[in-house]
Design a protein around this motif. Structure first.
Motif, PDB file in Angstrom:
ATOM      1  N   GLY A 109      12.143  11.738   2.865  1.00  0.00           N
ATOM      2  CA  GLY A 109      11.112  10.767   3.212  1.00  0.00           C
ATOM      3  C   GLY A 109      11.431   9.352   2.783  1.00  0.00           C
ATOM      4  O   GLY A 109      10.646   8.431   3.042  1.00  0.00           O
ATOM      5  N   SER A 153      11.689   5.803   5.092  1.00  0.00           N
ATOM      6  CA  SER A 153      10.601   4.868   5.399  1.00  0.00           C
ATOM      7  C   SER A 153      10.691   3.589   4.582  1.00  0.00           C
ATOM      8  O   SER A 153      10.021   2.601   4.899  1.00  0.00           O
ATOM      9  CB  SER A 153       9.246   5.538   5.142  1.00  0.00           C
ATOM     10  OG  SER A 153       9.107   5.886   3.765  1.00  0.00           O
ATOM     11  N   HIS A 180      11.372   1.461  10.331  1.00  0.00           N
ATOM     12  CA  HIS A 180      10.084   1.882  10.903  1.00  0.00           C
ATOM     13  C   HIS A 180      10.151   3.366  11.259  1.00  0.00           C
ATOM     14  O   HIS A 180      11.189   3.853  11.723  1.00  0.00           O
ATOM     15  CB  HIS A 180       9.800   1.050  12.153  1.00  0.00           C
ATOM     16  CG  HIS A 180       8.395   1.149  12.641  1.00  0.00           C
ATOM     17  ND1 HIS A 180       7.897   2.286  13.246  1.00  0.00           N
ATOM     18  CD2 HIS A 180       7.364   0.254  12.611  1.00  0.00           C
ATOM     19  CE1 HIS A 180       6.635   2.082  13.585  1.00  0.00           C
ATOM     20  NE2 HIS A 180       6.285   0.866  13.212  1.00  0.00           N
ATOM     21  N   PRO A 181       9.066   4.107  11.064  1.00  0.00           N
ATOM     22  CA  PRO A 181       9.076   5.546  11.372  1.00  0.00           C
ATOM     23  C   PRO A 181       9.477   5.884  12.798  1.00  0.00           C
ATOM     24  O   PRO A 181       9.984   6.982  13.057  1.00  0.00           O
ATOM     25  CB  PRO A 181       7.619   5.964  11.098  1.00  0.00           C
ATOM     26  CG  PRO A 181       7.146   5.012  10.053  1.00  0.00           C
ATOM     27  CD  PRO A 181       7.810   3.704  10.400  1.00  0.00           C
ATOM     28  N   ARG A 182       9.259   4.930  13.720  1.00  0.00           N
ATOM     29  CA  ARG A 182       9.616   5.238  15.118  1.00  0.00           C
ATOM     30  C   ARG A 182      11.125   5.450  15.305  1.00  0.00           C
ATOM     31  O   ARG A 182      11.558   6.019  16.302  1.00  0.00           O
ATOM     32  CB  ARG A 182       9.124   4.123  16.046  1.00  0.00           C
ATOM     33  CG  ARG A 182       9.903   2.838  15.968  1.00  0.00           C
ATOM     34  CD  ARG A 182       9.582   1.909  17.142  1.00  0.00           C
ATOM     35  NE  ARG A 182       8.257   1.356  17.030  1.00  0.00           N
ATOM     36  CZ  ARG A 182       7.981   0.148  16.518  1.00  0.00           C
ATOM     37  NH1 ARG A 182       8.954  -0.612  16.068  1.00  0.00           N
ATOM     38  NH2 ARG A 182       6.751  -0.298  16.468  1.00  0.00           N
ATOM     39  N   ASP A 228       4.523   5.651   0.793  1.00  0.00           N
ATOM     40  CA  ASP A 228       4.930   4.776   1.889  1.00  0.00           C
ATOM     41  C   ASP A 228       4.309   3.405   1.639  1.00  0.00           C
ATOM     42  O   ASP A 228       3.170   3.145   2.011  1.00  0.00           O
ATOM     43  CB  ASP A 228       4.455   5.332   3.230  1.00  0.00           C
ATOM     44  CG  ASP A 228       5.089   4.597   4.407  1.00  0.00           C
ATOM     45  OD1 ASP A 228       5.801   3.610   4.167  1.00  0.00           O
ATOM     46  OD2 ASP A 228       4.866   5.016   5.556  1.00  0.00           O
ATOM     47  N   SER A 262      16.392  10.819   5.026  1.00  0.00           N
ATOM     48  CA  SER A 262      15.551  11.370   6.090  1.00  0.00           C
ATOM     49  C   SER A 262      14.850  12.646   5.632  1.00  0.00           C
ATOM     50  O   SER A 262      13.664  12.855   5.904  1.00  0.00           O
ATOM     51  CB  SER A 262      16.402  11.643   7.335  1.00  0.00           C
ATOM     52  OG  SER A 262      15.625  12.205   8.369  1.00  0.00           O
ATOM     53  N   PHE A 287      13.105   7.046  12.994  1.00  0.00           N
ATOM     54  CA  PHE A 287      13.604   8.110  12.125  1.00  0.00           C
ATOM     55  C   PHE A 287      14.517   9.078  12.878  1.00  0.00           C
ATOM     56  O   PHE A 287      15.622   9.386  12.436  1.00  0.00           O
ATOM     57  CB  PHE A 287      12.438   8.893  11.518  1.00  0.00           C
ATOM     58  CG  PHE A 287      11.755   8.179  10.378  1.00  0.00           C
ATOM     59  CD1 PHE A 287      12.127   6.901  10.015  1.00  0.00           C
ATOM     60  CD2 PHE A 287      10.726   8.787   9.677  1.00  0.00           C
ATOM     61  CE1 PHE A 287      11.507   6.233   8.974  1.00  0.00           C
ATOM     62  CE2 PHE A 287      10.105   8.142   8.635  1.00  0.00           C
ATOM     63  CZ  PHE A 287      10.484   6.863   8.288  1.00  0.00           C
ATOM     64  N   TYR A 318       2.511  -0.718   9.153  1.00  0.00           N
ATOM     65  CA  TYR A 318       3.210  -0.849  10.431  1.00  0.00           C
ATOM     66  C   TYR A 318       2.265  -1.331  11.526  1.00  0.00           C
ATOM     67  O   TYR A 318       1.070  -1.314  11.384  1.00  0.00           O
ATOM     68  CB  TYR A 318       3.807   0.509  10.821  1.00  0.00           C
ATOM     69  CG  TYR A 318       4.656   1.109   9.709  1.00  0.00           C
ATOM     70  CD1 TYR A 318       5.957   0.669   9.508  1.00  0.00           C
ATOM     71  CD2 TYR A 318       4.134   2.085   8.869  1.00  0.00           C
ATOM     72  CE1 TYR A 318       6.720   1.184   8.492  1.00  0.00           C
ATOM     73  CE2 TYR A 318       4.908   2.611   7.847  1.00  0.00           C
ATOM     74  CZ  TYR A 318       6.196   2.166   7.665  1.00  0.00           C
ATOM     75  OH  TYR A 318       6.967   2.681   6.641  1.00  0.00           O
TER      76      TYR A 318
END
Length: 279
Positions: free
Chosen positions: A29, A32, A36-38, A275, A26, A40, A279
């Motif tokens: 980075g 990812s 999914h970034p949502r 990345d 985390s 994190f 998405y």
């Protein structure tokens, strides 16, 4: 003693390793590459809670030696008629010597525990995270979910006059499978980034692919567009990341399942993006 300790705390050790790995990913980075970034923030919070609970378990659970000592203490007081040798052995915390089979079982259990914990530590913390590649494309149908991917334009709309500079491989793959999308994209220019994978039906073209992540890497679906580039194998090996600048045309490769292909003006090898998923 070592075997009992490792066996007792194997789960706690694995939990702590997972927590440390999650927090580290985390902060750097790397998370990812897995989710999914949502998710994190939620994942990071749950990892910290898991670490706190694991540490609390270590602090709150009495050791087996403490338990046995308390049991022996009460047992000695309630059975003063025990033989002198037995009472002395208990007070001196003497234990019977292990037989050959028991020693082998202890060594085997200890070895398994050490291997499991060390493997988890190396895999989650020391080894660098890896991304999905063409090998995963072969095991998951390319563009199988492209029709369910959100298209950059609504059904019935056209690309005429629209700025397509921000469109990704996912967007064009979705467009090509939306109604008259194939006709709409013909002649449109695109600059796309993806990795090279094989078009099994056309040796003079490759598929420029990306993985679409909806939840985590486990459910990632590959999408891609065909790039007509005879002799690409000599310059761009499979899994090479490239940036392709060109225009969409009717695919010159009659054998390809992709009826529209990107005819490149330039194909440039690049480093993998920080990345790599879309998405």
């Amino acid at each position: 003693m070592l075997e009992r300790l490792l066996s007792r705390w194997r789960g706690v050790a694995l939990t702590l390793i997972t927590v440390v790995a999650t927090v580290w990913l985390s902060m750097t980075g790397g998370l990812s590459l897995y989710i999914h970034p949502r998710y994190f923030v939620f994942t990071s919070i749950m990892a910290v809670i898991g670490g706190i609970l694991a540490i609390a378990a270590i602090a709150a659970t009495p050791s087996r030696d403490e338990h046995e000592h308390g049991h022996d203490h009460g047992h000695d007081h309630s059975h003063e008629s025990d033989a002198l040798g037995t009472s002395t052995a208990r007070r001196n915390n003497r234990r019977p010597r292990l037989g050959t089979r028991q020693r082998i079982a202890v060594i085997a259990s200890t070895t398994v525990t050490v291997v499991v914990v060390v493997t988890a530590f190396v895999a989650l913390i020391i080894a660098p995270p890896v991304t999905l590649s063409s090998a995963a494309v072969e095991n998951r149908s390319l563009n199988a979910n492209a029709q369910t991917v959100d298209s950059p334009i609504d059904e019935g709309e056209t690309l005429r006059g629209r700025d397509t500079s921000s469109f990704t491989v996912k967007d064009w793959a979705a467009m090509l499978r939306q109604g008259d999308g194939e006709q709409q994209v013909l002649g449109e220019r695109a600059k796309l980034v993806g990795f090279v994978t094989v078009d099994p039906d056309a040796p003079d073209a490759f598929i420029l692919a990306r993985f679409v992540v909806n939840c985590c890497a486990i459910d990632a679906a590959p999408v891609g567009v065909a790039v007509h580039q005879p002799g690409w194998q000599a310059t761009y090996p499979v899994d090479t990341w490239v940036e392709v600048d060109g225009a969409f045309v009717t695919n010159p490769s009659a054998s390809s399942a992709e009826r529209v292909a990107l005819m490149p003006t330039t194909v440039t090898a690049i480093d993998q993006p920080s990345d790599p998923y879309v998405y």
